[in-house]
Design an enzyme around this catalytic site. Sequence first.
Site, PDB file in Angstrom:
ATOM      1  N   TYR A 286       0.486  -1.495  -0.301  1.00  0.00           N
ATOM      2  CA  TYR A 286       0.057   0.307  -0.048  1.00  0.00           C
ATOM      3  C   TYR A 286       0.953   1.580  -0.613  1.00  0.00           C
ATOM      4  CZ  TYR A 286      -3.724  -2.959   1.398  1.00  0.00           C
ATOM      5  OH  TYR A 286      -4.716  -4.407   1.390  1.00  0.00           O
TER       6      TYR A 286
ATOM      7  N   PRO B 109     -15.995  -4.588   3.136  1.00  0.00           N
ATOM      8  CA  PRO B 109     -17.933  -4.366   3.628  1.00  0.00           C
ATOM      9  C   PRO B 109     -18.556  -4.096   2.873  1.00  0.00           C
ATOM     10  CG  PRO B 109     -16.497  -3.720   5.512  1.00  0.00           C
ATOM     11  CD  PRO B 109     -15.395  -4.335   4.077  1.00  0.00           C
TER      12      PRO B 109
END
Length: 326
Positions: free
Chosen positions: A54, A202
């Site tokens: 990242y 999610p």
Amino acid sequence: MERRFLAGLEVSALGLGCMGMSDHYGVPDDRESLATIRRALDSGVTLLDTADMYGPFTNERLVGKAVAGRRHEVVIATKFGIERLPDGTVKGVNGRPEYVRAACDASLLRLGVDHIDLYYQHRVDPTVPVEETWGALSELVAAGKVRHLGISEAAPGTVRRAHTVHPVTAGQYEYSLFTRDIEDSLLPTLRELGIGLVAYSPMGRGLLTGRITDTTALPSHDVRHLSPRFSRKNLDRNLRLVDALRGLAAGLGVTAAQLALAWLLARGSDIVPIPGTKRRTYLDENLGALTVGLTADQLAVIEAAVPAAVVAGERYDPPRMATVGI
């Protein structure tokens, strides 16, 4: 804050995904991101999720800076396996033992810690037997550099093979109302083996919040431009499902994001969602999902309104889809 257990590792019921603070989504804002991580810790969030790729590399440094002086409050999860160069170029998936050891040492240095609480194999290298990769990971545990091991987006059979070398504490997989394929065989495998599930994306990379209606507002480098679910022909179909979720949420006096998270939290006490955000406002909203109790009837209504089989488009573009389920 409610606590949950990932094969014995105690964490907060909601974690914080930190990827978007440095990469893939929107424009980085380190000052607000640091404030968001610290607000999360103040609110009882203990699980912070990052990875060496990242940034690349910058997200681990950001997390390390945020937790300095508060290490005892935090379960740090990071990952190796998707090898990137400093300029961002992705070299590919790497599971060679010598790379595992080097990647771990580099992550420890960037995080500024003496051990990693949960270390994931980010993607499985199809050219290296998983037993070899996990043999190196087991050595890292024995050396005290890592406390628990995890695996991400691996096939059920691969999880079993890794688990025979060293216990798998957690599997990290995409799981949301829009992505439910892991329910078929992966989730039963994890539960059979006593492995916890950490659910990333999610909220469907922001779709389930109801705040994304047109990708033209996203920065040109935003990874969602590559996602089939965000293509023009698929986005309109998917937004109709989001509208249904928003209607249900309004009826309960919550936001669509809170309802999507509450649904996932209700799927089992062995599941820990890690919604990502770089803003305190959205963090606070996400934490509100912990107070949304849903009955079995309400869960059924939500699933009927947002049937996974109707979601249009794959979750990744073809090159990224080729790296999952190995």
